[in-house]
Every structure is written in structure tokens, then in C-alpha cells.
Design a protein around this motif. Structure first.
Motif, mmCIF file in Angstrom:
data_model
loop_
_atom_site.group_PDB
_atom_site.id
_atom_site.type_symbol
_atom_site.label_atom_id
_atom_site.label_comp_id
_atom_site.label_asym_id
_atom_site.label_seq_id
_atom_site.Cartn_x
_atom_site.Cartn_y
_atom_site.Cartn_z
ATOM 1 N N LYS A 195 16.517 10.270 9.606
ATOM 2 C CA LYS A 195 17.927 10.112 9.244
ATOM 3 C C LYS A 195 18.111 8.936 8.295
ATOM 4 O O LYS A 195 18.901 8.986 7.350
ATOM 5 C CB LYS A 195 18.767 9.926 10.508
ATOM 6 N N LYS A 196 17.357 7.863 8.552
ATOM 7 C CA LYS A 196 17.411 6.711 7.649
ATOM 8 C C LYS A 196 16.962 7.095 6.248
ATOM 9 O O LYS A 196 17.391 6.514 5.252
ATOM 10 C CB LYS A 196 16.514 5.580 8.162
ATOM 11 N N MET A 197 16.087 8.056 6.195
ATOM 12 C CA MET A 197 15.578 8.507 4.905
ATOM 13 C C MET A 197 16.535 9.467 4.208
ATOM 14 O O MET A 197 16.270 9.929 3.106
ATOM 15 C CB MET A 197 14.217 9.203 5.082
ATOM 16 N N GLY A 198 17.631 9.806 4.907
ATOM 17 C CA GLY A 198 18.551 10.782 4.344
ATOM 18 C C GLY A 198 18.052 12.195 4.528
ATOM 19 O O GLY A 198 18.368 13.087 3.738
ATOM 20 N N LEU A 199 17.234 12.408 5.570
ATOM 21 C CA LEU A 199 16.645 13.716 5.838
ATOM 22 C C LEU A 199 16.980 14.170 7.243
ATOM 23 O O LEU A 199 17.158 13.361 8.155
ATOM 24 C CB LEU A 199 15.116 13.666 5.679
ATOM 25 N N GLU A 200 17.026 15.494 7.430
ATOM 26 C CA GLU A 200 17.185 16.045 8.763
ATOM 27 C C GLU A 200 16.518 17.404 8.804
ATOM 28 O O GLU A 200 16.313 18.045 7.768
ATOM 29 C CB GLU A 200 18.660 16.167 9.137
ATOM 30 N N VAL A 201 16.156 17.831 10.015
ATOM 31 C CA VAL A 201 15.480 19.107 10.188
ATOM 32 C C VAL A 201 16.489 20.134 10.692
ATOM 33 O O VAL A 201 17.226 19.890 11.644
ATOM 34 C CB VAL A 201 14.306 18.968 11.181
ATOM 35 N N GLU A 202 16.506 21.270 10.043
ATOM 36 C CA GLU A 202 17.422 22.352 10.430
ATOM 37 C C GLU A 202 16.616 23.609 10.664
ATOM 38 O O GLU A 202 15.701 23.941 9.902
ATOM 39 C CB GLU A 202 18.447 22.577 9.315
ATOM 40 N N LYS A 203 16.948 24.346 11.742
ATOM 41 C CA LYS A 203 16.235 25.582 12.061
ATOM 42 C C LYS A 203 16.982 26.764 11.463
ATOM 43 O O LYS A 203 18.175 26.951 11.694
ATOM 44 C CB LYS A 203 16.106 25.755 13.563
ATOM 45 N N ASN A 263 5.682 -7.647 7.099
ATOM 46 C CA ASN A 263 5.828 -6.624 6.063
ATOM 47 C C ASN A 263 7.304 -6.332 5.817
ATOM 48 O O ASN A 263 7.829 -5.295 6.231
ATOM 49 C CB ASN A 263 5.096 -5.336 6.459
ATOM 50 N N PRO A 264 7.994 -7.272 5.181
ATOM 51 C CA PRO A 264 9.407 -7.061 4.906
ATOM 52 C C PRO A 264 9.618 -5.823 4.039
ATOM 53 O O PRO A 264 8.780 -5.492 3.204
ATOM 54 C CB PRO A 264 9.815 -8.337 4.145
ATOM 55 N N PHE A 265 10.704 -5.120 4.304
ATOM 56 C CA PHE A 265 11.070 -3.903 3.572
ATOM 57 C C PHE A 265 10.101 -2.763 3.811
ATOM 58 O O PHE A 265 10.044 -1.814 3.022
ATOM 59 C CB PHE A 265 11.168 -4.184 2.055
ATOM 60 N N LEU A 266 9.338 -2.832 4.910
ATOM 61 C CA LEU A 266 8.385 -1.765 5.199
ATOM 62 C C LEU A 266 9.099 -0.419 5.343
ATOM 63 O O LEU A 266 8.669 0.589 4.768
ATOM 64 C CB LEU A 266 7.594 -2.094 6.469
ATOM 65 N N THR A 267 10.178 -0.407 6.121
ATOM 66 C CA THR A 267 10.909 0.846 6.323
ATOM 67 C C THR A 267 11.405 1.411 4.996
ATOM 68 O O THR A 267 11.306 2.617 4.737
ATOM 69 C CB THR A 267 12.093 0.630 7.279
ATOM 70 N N GLN A 268 11.925 0.535 4.140
ATOM 71 C CA GLN A 268 12.437 1.005 2.854
ATOM 72 C C GLN A 268 11.334 1.638 2.001
ATOM 73 O O GLN A 268 11.554 2.653 1.341
ATOM 74 C CB GLN A 268 13.079 -0.157 2.085
ATOM 75 N N TRP A 269 10.127 1.050 2.031
ATOM 76 C CA TRP A 269 9.048 1.626 1.238
ATOM 77 C C TRP A 269 8.532 2.921 1.854
ATOM 78 O O TRP A 269 8.092 3.832 1.121
ATOM 79 C CB TRP A 269 7.905 0.627 1.060
ATOM 80 N N VAL A 270 8.590 3.042 3.183
ATOM 81 C CA VAL A 270 8.236 4.313 3.822
ATOM 82 C C VAL A 270 9.228 5.394 3.392
ATOM 83 O O VAL A 270 8.841 6.523 3.054
ATOM 84 C CB VAL A 270 8.207 4.176 5.358
ATOM 85 N N VAL A 271 10.511 5.045 3.418
ATOM 86 C CA VAL A 271 11.548 5.988 2.981
ATOM 87 C C VAL A 271 11.279 6.427 1.538
ATOM 88 O O VAL A 271 11.310 7.622 1.209
ATOM 89 C CB VAL A 271 12.951 5.347 3.094
ATOM 90 N N TYR A 272 10.988 5.460 0.690
ATOM 91 C CA TYR A 272 10.729 5.750 -0.723
ATOM 92 C C TYR A 272 9.514 6.663 -0.877
ATOM 93 O O TYR A 272 9.547 7.644 -1.634
ATOM 94 C CB TYR A 272 10.505 4.427 -1.461
ATOM 95 N N LEU A 289 0.837 -1.202 0.000
ATOM 96 C CA LEU A 289 0.000 0.000 0.000
ATOM 97 C C LEU A 289 0.874 1.255 0.000
ATOM 98 O O LEU A 289 0.631 2.204 -0.757
ATOM 99 C CB LEU A 289 -0.934 0.006 1.215
ATOM 100 N N ILE A 290 1.896 1.246 0.853
ATOM 101 C CA ILE A 290 2.794 2.406 0.938
ATOM 102 C C ILE A 290 3.620 2.533 -0.335
ATOM 103 O O ILE A 290 3.871 3.636 -0.828
ATOM 104 C CB ILE A 290 3.688 2.286 2.194
ATOM 105 N N ARG A 291 4.046 1.414 -0.883
ATOM 106 C CA ARG A 291 4.767 1.440 -2.158
ATOM 107 C C ARG A 291 3.905 2.058 -3.247
ATOM 108 O O ARG A 291 4.388 2.889 -4.037
ATOM 109 C CB ARG A 291 5.172 0.020 -2.565
ATOM 110 N N LEU A 292 2.629 1.677 -3.302
ATOM 111 C CA LEU A 292 1.732 2.209 -4.328
ATOM 112 C C LEU A 292 1.536 3.712 -4.139
ATOM 113 O O LEU A 292 1.529 4.469 -5.121
ATOM 114 C CB LEU A 292 0.389 1.487 -4.284
#
Length: 422
Positions: A398-406, A358-367, A321-324
Motif C-alpha cells: 500500500k505504501k508503494m501505491g499498489l494493491e492486489v485484486e482478485k 539505512n535511511p530511506f530504505l523503504t523509499q528505495w524499496v518502493v522505487y 544496493l536497492i537503489r542501484l
């Protein structure tokens, strides 16, 4: 003394050649039906004449089946057969009266028998393949939105013709027939068909230019069926429905949609398919809540059977579902915004947890998050504010390659070093 010629028939005030017995007369009639489709019906006598030609020409095919040396003499008969099928095919388009007239003459049985004869010829003549395709198109059109015709096609064609078509890949090349007969299939047969679609899409050979229009038609069937039936999978939350075949067939629809949206030629069509993205987000929310509320097949731990074996027929469903969602939002600002409006971003982030089912769930969330935030400052701002409020896990970002900066009074979601900028 010669027998009197039958009077000419009329179609929408146009004189139809009589007798209809040669190729040019058939072509003229085919053209008339093409021009008049969706508006006009024809007298039964016209279809009887076309059927008589079809039967007469089929005798030549029967002879060639018994004596292969006769195959080379089939050209004229195959031309007549092809034009008969084209004529009948055009007459059936959006016209239930014509469909019923043709069906009541037992034309379907004659057509199926003839198509099965083509199989016995075992030759690859282009004229034979054209007749074969037109015959399948006729069966698809006469069965379209006509339950009585669907039933007759099913009686004559199942299982011999359908098994032959599936094995030779011809069924997938006949979208009208697939669409007309999908409702008549058992859920197990539907799963088999959907598996064939997946195999074709992800196969070693990419879809050809000729395949794309066919699979766009399949995409319409798959997407509309999923939109209408996807909530059936919620039956799996009940232990007594854990192996519900209808729900399992619906799960396979999602698998097909994931593979279709991974194809750029099919993606743009599905990105704007009415109600698809909304229904996927709605279903993700429902199974997420169901999995958190009670222990069932959608819970993160899976469902353990009494004998101790983990059996989760919905394995990977949430991931898909998240992949779609991620696919539908790929470089599509309208869909990115729509997910935001439907509160889909917090839902996706909250779905990211260790889940054996749900294998690879984190990866599909990142995607999905990357596709949702690419060139979309509003979605980036939302995630940045969620992180500040503790509603989004900084380690996950961070896993997604993202960070929040003020930056002054603003919170900026940015890519960490080594990842492409949003």
C-alpha cells in the motif's frame, strides 16, 4: 662540410622521415602510429628523435615562464610539443614494447616536468590547453596495463602533478590516466577521487556533451572494479575489520554507481554492463543474510561501539544496493526479468524494515519495486501471489501505491487511486 643526414627509419615497412625535426614530419609519424597501432613496434631511435624535439621545444616554455612577454612567441613550440605528445600517445596504444622503449628514455620525466611548466604559464591559450591534454593522454597511454610504466609515472607525478590535476579538475578529464593510475592509489586517495566524481556528476552544472564520453570511460572503470571487488565489504562484518580502508573505498564505488545510473546518458551503458546487476543482487543477499544471522555492521540496529556511540561506516549501503537495482531496471525489460530469475524481488521486499543505518530504505524499496513491475506482468503476478501467500506485506504494498485484486481466477497487482498505472 655539412654533417651527413641520418638514414630514414622504418615503421612496418614504411619509410619514416629523417631527420624528424619539423611539424610535418612529426604529423606524418603520428599518422603512421595511428594506422599501425596494436600491430607494430618502432626502433628506439625514432623515440629518441621525438624526445630531442620535445626537450628543445620545452626550452621555449621555460623561457616564457621566466619572461611572460615571450608567451606570445610560443605558438610554433606548442605545436611541436603537441605533435610530439600525440606521436608518443599513439605509439603506446596496446603496445608494451613501444611503452618500454619510450619509458627507458626517461620520456615520462620530461613530459611531467613540461606539464608542470604549463601550469606556471597561467594563460588560457587554446594551443597550450591542447598540448596539456595531449601530454596527459600520453601519460595515460604509456601507463595503461604496464606496471613498470605506472610506477615511473607515479614516482614523477605524485604528489605535485596529481594534486594540481585534481584541484583543477583536469584529472577527471583524463580517463586514460585515471584508469592507469587507480591501481597505484592508496584507498584514501581512491575515496578522494571517487568523491570528486560524485561532486562532478551531481553538481549544479550538468555534464556537458564533451563530458559524457569521458564519464563513460570512468563508468567502465568503476563498474568493473565494483564487480571484481565488491565482496570485500563483507570484511566489515568482523569487528576487527570495521574500519577496513579497502572496504570503505568499495562502498564509495557503489555511491558513484548510484549517481552515474541517475544520469540518463550513463544509465544505458551501465544497464548492460556484464555482471553488474547479478553482482549487486548477490551482494544484497549476502549482507541481508549476514545482518540477520549475527549482530554486525549490516544488522538493522547498526553496530554500537563500547563508548556508546553508534558508528556505522556502511550506513546506507543496503539502501544504495536497492537503489542501484531500481536504476538498472528503469524501463529495461531484460533487467526486470533478470532480477525475477535471480529471486531478487522477494529479497528486496524482505529487506524493507526500519533500519537506522539505512535511511530511506523503504523509499528505495518502493522505487525499485515500481521499476521492476512497470509494464511487466510477470513480475506483477509474482508480487500478487506473494501477497496472497503472506510472503509480501499488504501494508508495504500500500505504501508503494499498489494493491492486489482478485479477478476471477487471477490475482492482479494494480496501482491504487492517485498513482500512475503500472
Amino acid at each position: 662540410m655539412a654533417a651527413p643526414r641520418p638514414p630514414p627509419a622504418r615503421l612496418s615497412g614504411v619509410m619514416v622521415p629523417a631527420p624528424i625535426q619539423d611539424l610535418e614530419a612529426l604529423r606524418a609519424l603520428t599518422a603512421l602510429f595511428k594506422e599501425q597501432r596494436n600491430r607494430e613496434t618502432a626502433p628506439r631511435t625514432i623515440f629518441q628523435r621525438v624526445l630531442d624535439i620535445l626537450k628543445k621545444s620545452s626550452h621555449a616554455v621555460e623561457l616564457a615562464c621566466r619572461d611572460p612577454s615571450q608567451v606570445e612567441h610560443l605558438t610554433s613550440s606548442l605545436q611541436l610539443i603537441t605533435e610530439c605528445f600525440r606521436c608518443l600517445r599513439n605509439a603506446c596504444i596496446e603496445c608494451s614494447v613501444n611503452q618500454n622503449s619510450i619509458r627507458n628514455l626517461d620520456t615520462i620525466g620530461v613530459a611531467v616536468d613540461l606539464i608542470l611548466l604549463f601550469r606556471e604559464l597561467r594563460v588560457e591559450q587554446e594551443s597550450l590547453l591542447t598540448a596539456f591534454r595531449c601530454g596527459l593522454q600520453f601519460l595515460g597511454n604509456i601507463a595503461s596495463r604496464n606496471e613498470d610504466s605506472q610506477s615511473v609515472v607515479w614516482v614523477h607525478a605524485f604528489p605535485e602533478l596529481f594534486l594540481f590535476l585534481i584541484i583543477t579538475d583536469h584529472f577527471l578529464k583524463s580517463p586514460e590516466l585515471v584508469k592507469a593510475m587507480y591501481a597505484k592509489m592508496s584507498n584514501q586517495e581512491r575515496v578522494t577521487l571517487l568523491d570528486l566524481m560524485i561532486a562532478k556528476i551531481v553538481g549544479d552544472e550538468p555534464l556537458t556533451k564533451d563530458d559524457i564520453p569521458v564519464f563513460l570511460s570512468h563508468a567502465e572503470l568503476i563498474a568493473s572494479t565494483f564487480v571484481n571487488q565488491c565482496k570485500i565489504v563483507l570484511k566489515l562484518t568482523s569487528e576487527q575489520h570495521a574500519d577496513d580502508e579497502e572496504a570503505l573505498a568499495t562502498i564509495r564505488l557503489l555511491d558513484v554507481l548510484c549517481e552515474m545510473t541517475a544520469n540518463t546518458d550513463l544509465l544505458s551503458y551501465l544497464q548492460v554492463f556484464p555482471g553488474l546487476l547479478e553482482r549487486v543482487i548477490d551482494l544484497l543477499r549476502l549482507i541481508h543474510v549476514a545482518g540477520n544471522d549475527t549482530t554486525n555492521i549490516f544488522s538493522t540496529s547498526g553496530c554500537v561501539k563500547a563508548e556508546g556511540d553508534v558508528s556505522n561506516v556502511a550506513e546506507g549501503f543496503k539502501s544504495h544496493l536497492i537503489r542501484l537495482i531500481g536504476n538498472l531496471c528503469y524501463k529495461n525489460k531484460d533487467n526486470q526479468d533478470k532480477v525475477n530469475e535471480l529471486d531478487g524481488i522477494p529479497l528486496i521486499l524482505d529487506s524493507c524494515s526500519i533500519d537506522d543505518s539505512n535511511p530511506f530504505l523503504t523509499q528505495w524499496v518502493v522505487y525499485a519495486i515500481r521499476n521492476l513491475t512497470e509494464d511487466n506482468s510477470q513480475n506483477q503476478d509474482l508480487i500478487a501471489k506473494m501477497e496472497q501467500q503472506g510472503l509480501a506485506d499488504a501494508s508495504l504494498l500500500k505504501k508503494m501505491g499498489l494493491e492486489v485484486e482478485k479477478r476471477g481466477d487471477r490475482l492482479i497487482l494494480k496501482s491504487t487511486s492517485g498513482t500512475p498505472p503500472l
